[in-house]
Design a protein around this motif. Structure first.
Motif, PDB file in Angstrom:
ATOM      1  N   ARG A 126      -5.161   8.079 -21.644  1.00 50.40           N
ATOM      2  CA  ARG A 126      -4.569   9.173 -22.421  1.00 50.40           C
ATOM      3  C   ARG A 126      -5.684  10.063 -23.009  1.00 50.40           C
ATOM      4  O   ARG A 126      -5.530  11.273 -23.136  1.00 50.40           O
ATOM      5  N   TYR A 127      -6.813   9.397 -23.352  1.00 49.68           N
ATOM      6  CA  TYR A 127      -7.965  10.121 -23.899  1.00 49.68           C
ATOM      7  C   TYR A 127      -9.140   9.992 -22.940  1.00 49.68           C
ATOM      8  O   TYR A 127      -8.994   9.441 -21.847  1.00 49.68           O
ATOM      9  N   ALA A 128     -10.284  10.442 -23.352  1.00 57.13           N
ATOM     10  CA  ALA A 128     -11.408  10.596 -22.416  1.00 57.13           C
ATOM     11  C   ALA A 128     -11.853   9.291 -21.757  1.00 57.13           C
ATOM     12  O   ALA A 128     -12.192   9.266 -20.575  1.00 57.13           O
ATOM     13  N   HIS A 160      -7.614  18.637 -23.107  1.00 61.75           N
ATOM     14  CA  HIS A 160      -7.464  19.746 -24.051  1.00 61.75           C
ATOM     15  C   HIS A 160      -6.029  19.833 -24.569  1.00 61.75           C
ATOM     16  O   HIS A 160      -5.783  19.979 -25.774  1.00 61.75           O
ATOM     17  N   GLU A 161      -5.071  19.701 -23.659  1.00 64.30           N
ATOM     18  CA  GLU A 161      -3.652  19.733 -24.071  1.00 64.30           C
ATOM     19  C   GLU A 161      -3.330  18.563 -24.982  1.00 64.30           C
ATOM     20  O   GLU A 161      -2.606  18.701 -25.968  1.00 64.30           O
ATOM     21  N   THR A 162      -3.873  17.391 -24.638  1.00 65.22           N
ATOM     22  CA  THR A 162      -3.617  16.200 -25.456  1.00 65.22           C
ATOM     23  C   THR A 162      -4.186  16.375 -26.861  1.00 65.22           C
ATOM     24  O   THR A 162      -3.521  16.064 -27.856  1.00 65.22           O
ATOM     25  N   TYR A 163      -5.417  16.893 -26.957  1.00 66.79           N
ATOM     26  CA  TYR A 163      -6.015  17.089 -28.283  1.00 66.79           C
ATOM     27  C   TYR A 163      -5.192  18.081 -29.101  1.00 66.79           C
ATOM     28  O   TYR A 163      -5.000  17.902 -30.304  1.00 66.79           O
ATOM     29  N   ASN A 164      -4.681  19.131 -28.433  1.00 63.80           N
ATOM     30  CA  ASN A 164      -3.891  20.136 -29.156  1.00 63.80           C
ATOM     31  C   ASN A 164      -2.636  19.540 -29.762  1.00 63.80           C
ATOM     32  O   ASN A 164      -2.068  20.093 -30.695  1.00 63.80           O
ATOM     33  N   ALA A 165      -2.180  18.409 -29.199  1.00 62.40           N
ATOM     34  CA  ALA A 165      -0.962  17.773 -29.696  1.00 62.40           C
ATOM     35  C   ALA A 165      -1.255  16.592 -30.618  1.00 62.40           C
ATOM     36  O   ALA A 165      -0.349  15.885 -31.040  1.00 62.40           O
ATOM     37  N   THR A 166      -2.525  16.379 -30.963  1.00 59.53           N
ATOM     38  CA  THR A 166      -2.901  15.227 -31.806  1.00 59.53           C
ATOM     39  C   THR A 166      -3.241  15.728 -33.201  1.00 59.53           C
ATOM     40  O   THR A 166      -4.170  16.531 -33.362  1.00 59.53           O
ATOM     41  N   PRO A 167      -2.522  15.277 -34.251  1.00 53.44           N
ATOM     42  CA  PRO A 167      -2.681  15.834 -35.595  1.00 53.44           C
ATOM     43  C   PRO A 167      -4.117  15.885 -36.133  1.00 53.44           C
ATOM     44  O   PRO A 167      -4.527  16.922 -36.667  1.00 53.44           O
ATOM     45  N   ALA A 168      -4.888  14.809 -35.957  1.00 47.19           N
ATOM     46  CA  ALA A 168      -6.250  14.805 -36.531  1.00 47.19           C
ATOM     47  C   ALA A 168      -7.091  15.927 -35.935  1.00 47.19           C
ATOM     48  O   ALA A 168      -7.955  16.500 -36.611  1.00 47.19           O
ATOM     49  N   PHE A 169      -6.822  16.272 -34.672  1.00 54.47           N
ATOM     50  CA  PHE A 169      -7.563  17.344 -34.009  1.00 54.47           C
ATOM     51  C   PHE A 169      -7.008  18.698 -34.413  1.00 54.47           C
ATOM     52  O   PHE A 169      -7.745  19.636 -34.696  1.00 54.47           O
ATOM     53  N   GLN A 170      -5.675  18.798 -34.454  1.00 54.24           N
ATOM     54  CA  GLN A 170      -5.050  20.073 -34.823  1.00 54.24           C
ATOM     55  C   GLN A 170      -5.498  20.513 -36.208  1.00 54.24           C
ATOM     56  O   GLN A 170      -5.810  21.681 -36.434  1.00 54.24           O
ATOM     57  N   GLU A 171      -5.479  19.565 -37.141  1.00 60.86           N
ATOM     58  CA  GLU A 171      -5.826  19.908 -38.530  1.00 60.86           C
ATOM     59  C   GLU A 171      -7.288  20.306 -38.670  1.00 60.86           C
ATOM     60  O   GLU A 171      -7.655  20.999 -39.605  1.00 60.86           O
ATOM     61  N   ILE A 189      -9.095  17.252 -15.319  1.00 60.00           N
ATOM     62  CA  ILE A 189      -9.158  16.192 -16.337  1.00 60.00           C
ATOM     63  C   ILE A 189      -9.387  16.817 -17.708  1.00 60.00           C
ATOM     64  O   ILE A 189      -8.695  16.501 -18.679  1.00 60.00           O
ATOM     65  N   LEU A 190     -10.334  17.736 -17.783  1.00 63.82           N
ATOM     66  CA  LEU A 190     -10.671  18.347 -19.068  1.00 63.82           C
ATOM     67  C   LEU A 190      -9.504  19.172 -19.608  1.00 63.82           C
ATOM     68  O   LEU A 190      -9.256  19.181 -20.817  1.00 63.82           O
ATOM     69  N   SER A 191      -8.779  19.860 -18.724  1.00 66.11           N
ATOM     70  CA  SER A 191      -7.654  20.644 -19.259  1.00 66.11           C
ATOM     71  C   SER A 191      -6.532  19.749 -19.736  1.00 66.11           C
ATOM     72  O   SER A 191      -5.880  20.060 -20.747  1.00 66.11           O
ATOM     73  N   ARG A 192      -6.333  18.622 -19.055  1.00 66.65           N
ATOM     74  CA  ARG A 192      -5.316  17.688 -19.554  1.00 66.65           C
ATOM     75  C   ARG A 192      -5.718  17.146 -20.929  1.00 66.65           C
ATOM     76  O   ARG A 192      -4.901  17.053 -21.851  1.00 66.65           O
ATOM     77  N   GLY A 248     -10.140   6.183 -22.110  1.00 66.59           N
ATOM     78  CA  GLY A 248      -9.095   5.157 -22.162  1.00 66.59           C
ATOM     79  C   GLY A 248      -7.923   5.661 -22.988  1.00 66.59           C
ATOM     80  O   GLY A 248      -7.732   6.874 -23.145  1.00 66.59           O
ATOM     81  N   ASP A 249      -7.185   4.715 -23.565  1.00 67.70           N
ATOM     82  CA  ASP A 249      -5.980   5.134 -24.304  1.00 67.70           C
ATOM     83  C   ASP A 249      -6.199   5.283 -25.798  1.00 67.70           C
ATOM     84  O   ASP A 249      -5.258   5.530 -26.536  1.00 67.70           O
ATOM     85  N   GLU A 250      -7.450   5.095 -26.231  1.00 69.54           N
ATOM     86  CA  GLU A 250      -7.747   5.292 -27.655  1.00 69.54           C
ATOM     87  C   GLU A 250      -8.767   6.405 -27.821  1.00 69.54           C
ATOM     88  O   GLU A 250      -9.570   6.665 -26.918  1.00 69.54           O
ATOM     89  N   ILE A 251      -8.734   7.000 -29.021  1.00 68.22           N
ATOM     90  CA  ILE A 251      -9.663   8.096 -29.318  1.00 68.22           C
ATOM     91  C   ILE A 251     -11.010   7.509 -29.705  1.00 68.22           C
ATOM     92  O   ILE A 251     -11.085   6.658 -30.588  1.00 68.22           O
ATOM     93  N   PHE A 252     -12.071   7.989 -29.048  1.00 68.50           N
ATOM     94  CA  PHE A 252     -13.420   7.547 -29.395  1.00 68.50           C
ATOM     95  C   PHE A 252     -14.370   8.740 -29.505  1.00 68.50           C
ATOM     96  O   PHE A 252     -13.941   9.900 -29.447  1.00 68.50           O
ATOM     97  N   LEU A 253     -15.642   8.437 -29.600  1.00 70.39           N
ATOM     98  CA  LEU A 253     -16.680   9.448 -29.838  1.00 70.39           C
ATOM     99  C   LEU A 253     -16.628  10.587 -28.822  1.00 70.39           C
ATOM    100  O   LEU A 253     -16.765  11.759 -29.176  1.00 70.39           O
ATOM    101  N   ALA A 254     -16.407  10.256 -27.554  1.00 69.03           N
ATOM    102  CA  ALA A 254     -16.384  11.288 -26.500  1.00 69.03           C
ATOM    103  C   ALA A 254     -15.329  12.348 -26.822  1.00 69.03           C
ATOM    104  O   ALA A 254     -15.560  13.540 -26.661  1.00 69.03           O
ATOM    105  N   ASP A 255     -14.166  11.916 -27.309  1.00 67.02           N
ATOM    106  CA  ASP A 255     -13.085  12.861 -27.629  1.00 67.02           C
ATOM    107  C   ASP A 255     -13.477  13.772 -28.783  1.00 67.02           C
ATOM    108  O   ASP A 255     -13.161  14.968 -28.795  1.00 67.02           O
TER     109      ASP A 255
END
Lengths: 218, 218
Positions: free
Chosen positions: B157-159, B196-207, B191-194, B161-168
């Motif tokens: 889901r993220y860069a 990007h869409e995921t980050y746009n939908a993740t609150p910690a990133f949006q804020e 991969i990068l555009s997918r 694996g399925d959890e957010i880490f430093l790369a994200d």
């Protein structure tokens, strides 16, 4: 694979980023196999090397079946895995300072004078790139001087060799030898540079001590 | 000064600085509250005496934690990860850690420094304003091509694996800049555009996103 030869380093003798890792490996006493990548002949673009690093840069470390490129990433990997003679202190503030100094070098100085970037600039616009490189180095060194002047002892952040020293030593040598930077403006950095020249790991890791030294003309 | 006031984290940041954006994401992921202190880079506030007294290096972001002042996004993020272990930013698996370090450094040393304000201004002045965008796009394409290759066997889901880490944390701001400001077509980098869409939908990133900052200019 023989005992103690499981670490392989892809390196170019003149690359300051490769030098950082050679320094760290030497300091920690980690034996490794040296694989020369001739950047002048373009060996970084071979299909085999591209599989190791799609950015076509050295250094690349292969450690058992872990492949890591980018000297900062390699450094952190080594520091985690080989805990003998640690290159990051325990104190969180001195630790953070070491990470900061290395990061200033790795992101704010070196990328602006690496051969590939300067060549791209020349190719695209025929720009006078040496002055640009000098400007960025001077800006970065001014920052590094400020960061180290109140904390330096024998080494950059006190009395032990840490990450900051591993990154500073090759950077200062590059700046002086390739870009004619006037170190009298940076007394703390200049004094550190003299100290590094007396270290066994500095000599073992320096360009002219490498197997591929002087095999190509820059 | 009240001791409570002193205890709160302060972040000196510029809304559009991708390095500041990284730290904002990390703070949000860890649920850390902070005072936002804007530094207007276009007005040169990073060179003002008050800011230089705080951080003589003159860069953003700067974190103030009690009486400890730290600059450089990577150093800040590693310090936060050490001190505030909730939502760790590095996985425990050594291979995955290496991939995270590597992806972060592709962004922080190979891409971002070659397309930041000072480089863009230099090219605009020394060469021509028309060369700015092509230069930035060529830097982005080179780095993104490498990132697509690096991540293709590791993404979930993220860069990595399925959890957010430093790369994200490092990728999100760089992708935001590339796709929203520098006209990189998203379909070149699936991969990068997918991501990007995921980050746009993740609150910690949006804020943490530039347009949501107190100093954003709309």
């Amino acid at each position: 694979m023989g005992i103690g030869r499981k670490v392989v380093l892809y390196s170019y003798w003149l690359s300051s980023c490769s030098w950082r890792i050679r320094f760290a490996l030497s300091h920690k006493g980690i034996p490794y196999e040296y694989k020369a990548v001739d950047l002048v002949k373009g060996e970084q673009f071979s299909p085999e090397f591209e599989k190791l690093n799609p950015l076509h840069c050295v250094p690349v470390l292969v450690d058992d079946n872990v492949v890591v490129s980018d000297s900062y990433a390699i450094f952190l990997h080594l520091e985690q895995k080989y805990t003998r003679k640690p290159l990051l202190p325990v104190d969180p503030q001195i630790r953070a300072l070491n990470l900061q100094i290395a990061s200033v070098i790795n992101s704010s100085i070196q990328p602006h004078h690496m051969i590939g970037a300067l060549k791209d600039m020349e190719k695209m616009f025929g720009a006078e790139t040496k002055q640009w490189a000098q400007y960025k180095i001077d800006k970065g060194f001014l920052a590094l001087e400020k960061l180290t002047k109140n904390v330096a002892g024998t080494y950059a952040t006190g009395e032990r060799i840490y990450m900051a020293d591993v990154f500073l030593a090759p950077q200062i040598m590059q700046a002086v030898n390739r870009f004619d930077i006037d170190m009298s403006k940076y007394p703390t950095l200049r004094k550190l540079s003299e100290t590094y020249k007396g270290l066994a790991e500095f000599h073992a890791s320096s360009p002219q001590s490498q197997p591929d030294a002087c095999t190509t003309v820059d | 000064m009240a001791s409570e006031e002193n205890k709160k984290l302060k972040l000196y940041s510029y809304w559009r600085s991708s390095c500041s954006f990284r730290v904002r994401i990390a703070l949000n992921l860890k649920g850390l509250k902070y005072d936002y202190k804007p530094v207007n880079l276009l007005k040169g506030e990073q060179s003002h005496p008050e800011f230089l007294k705080l951080n003589p290096v003159g860069f953003v972001p700067v974190l103030v934690d009690g009486d400890f002042v730290l600059a450089d996004s990577l150093a800040i993020i590693m310090y936060l990860d050490d001190k505030y272990p909730q939502h760790p930013l590095l996985p425990t698996d050594i291979h995955k850690r290496a991939i995270n370090f590597q992806a972060s450094h592709i962004v922080s040393s190979t891409i971002q420094p070659l397309q930041n304000i000072s480089v863009i201004n230099y090219i605009g002045e020394k060469v021509s304003p028309d060369e700015k965008l092509p230069w930035v796009q060529s830097v982005l394409r080179k780095g993104f091509t490498a990132l697509e290759k690096l991540l293709k066997d590791h993404t979930g889901r993220y860069a990595t694996g399925d959890e957010i880490f430093l790369a994200d944390v490092f990728l999100a701001p760089q992708l935001h800049a590339a796709f929203t400001r520098f006209n990189i077509p998203m379909n070149e980098f699936p991969i990068l555009s997918r991501l990007h869409e995921t980050y746009n939908a993740t609150p910690a990133f949006q804020e943490a996103s530039p347009q949501n900052q107190p100093d954003a200019v709309h």
